[in-house]
Design an enzyme around this catalytic site. Structure first.
Site, PDB file in Angstrom:
ATOM      1  N   HIS A   1       0.816  -1.216   0.000  1.00 26.53           N
ATOM      2  CA  HIS A   1       0.000   0.000   0.000  1.00 26.53           C
ATOM      3  C   HIS A   1       0.849   1.266   0.000  1.00 26.53           C
ATOM      4  CE1 HIS A   1       0.909  -0.418   4.334  1.00 26.53           C
ATOM      5  NE2 HIS A   1       0.731   0.881   4.390  1.00 26.53           N
TER       6      HIS A   1
ATOM      7  N   HIS B   1       4.329   9.696  12.263  1.00 25.87           N
ATOM      8  CA  HIS B   1       3.483   8.564  12.656  1.00 25.87           C
ATOM      9  C   HIS B   1       4.340   7.412  13.151  1.00 25.87           C
ATOM     10  CE1 HIS B   1       4.633   7.170   8.674  1.00 25.87           C
ATOM     11  NE2 HIS B   1       3.872   6.087   8.735  1.00 25.87           N
TER      12      HIS B   1
END
Length: 313
Positions: free
Chosen positions: A115, A179
């Site tokens: 992804h 993140h």
């Protein structure tokens, strides 16, 4: 040669652990405008700098960066499976050019991508095959990492190659911003996890589903006192965006890998793809004009979610 740039975050949790509807609407609107820009530009080639998340690259042989002459999506996290339309001969030509310019890039003739590469292609083109593409995967999650100055140099050489082409070229960078999802570290890992990080290719559907569920569970508590992961750092993200807006690319040479991991999260190093993309644009055409299209910290997606665009001045 005509060149444009898009850099944007990706998130495996889109559609699986979503924020409030108004936030989704904001992101959808930004991506719709980005798709329209790509459609109007109608690129003849896409060069995409992307990370991998232990789906195609493992510690049995972990290159700092690799260019693919053929690539296939593993179809994780609701992304499309199947082959990408890789421009094989041009990818080989680019690999030779990079090596001739003293950057030691690896080469894959059969690369699996996840992804981290495909979500952005889908969101901006609606397909994995609409445009010819050359994927360049930059190790962003598996320490030790190459220093940021090497990533900038990689981007510069790619940009020099792009400048030789008589094509409309779209350069993409995908990842970040701040993140820290639950990606394990090899150091200190239990034996089973360590074995996966070394040679965990082609997991069973059950193993992939379990991995997805762990990420969803992490997203549900991310940014709360229940989460052990480093929280999003909007201040760091905005400073990084400002650096790109001001074309202060040489400032990344002083980036400390350890400090970024501590302040913004271990997976923040996916911003390497943005560094490479902007360095490519700058090297291809000199000065550029960049735009901050969107930024919002989104805990549910475990992402300081940003979108930028740029073109030559």
């Amino acid at each position: 040669m005509t060149i444009k740039l898009k850099c944007l975050s990706h998130t495996p949790l889109r559609g699986l652990n979503d924020p409030a509807p108004e936030v989704i609407a904001e992101v959808d609107a930004v991506l719709a405008r980005a798709r329209a820009d790509v459609e109007a530009f109608d690129p003849e080639l896409i060069v995409i700098f992307a990370p991998d998340h232990y789906n195609g690259l493992f510690y049995d042989l972990m290159p700092p960066f690799v260019i693919a002459t053929a690539a296939k999506s593993v179809g994780d996290y609701m992304t499309l499976p199947g082959p990408l339309s890789v421009e094989r001969d041009l990818a080989l030509e680019l690999a030779r050019f990079i090596l001739d310019h003293d950057v030691d890039i690896s080469l894959s003739h059969r690369l699996q991508v996840d992804h981290g590469c495909t979500q952005t292609l889908e969101e901006l083109t609606g397909s994995l095959t609409r445009y010819p593409v050359i994927p360049i995967i930059i190790n962003s999650v598996a320490p030790p990492f190459a220093p940021y100055r090497r990533i900038r140099r990689l981007g510069e050489v790619v940009g020099q190659f792009i400048a030789t082409l008589d094509k409309r070229v779209l350069v993409l960078g995908t990842g970040g911003l701040s993140h820290e999802p639950p990606v394990p570290l090899l150091e200190g890992a239990p034996e089973a996890i360590g074995e996966f990080l070394i040679c965990g290719r082609n997991p069973t559907p059950e193993a992939r589903a379990a991995r997805q569920e762990r990420t969803i569970a992490a997203g549900k508590i991310y940014g709360t006192e229940l989460s052990a992961q480093t929280p999003l750092n909007a201040e760091w993200d905005q400073a990084f965006i400002d650096l790109l807006l001001d074309a202060r690319l040489d400032a990344v040479d002083d980036f400390s890998i350890e400090e970024i991991s501590k302040e913004a999260g271990r997976s923040t190093h996916e911003v390497r793809t943005w560094v490479a993309a902007f360095a490519a644009l700058a090297a291809a055409r000199g000065g550029y004009s960049a735009h901050r299209d969107y930024y919002r910290p989104i805990n549910e997606w475990i992402a300081g979610y940003g979108v930028m665009s740029a073109e030559p001045r």
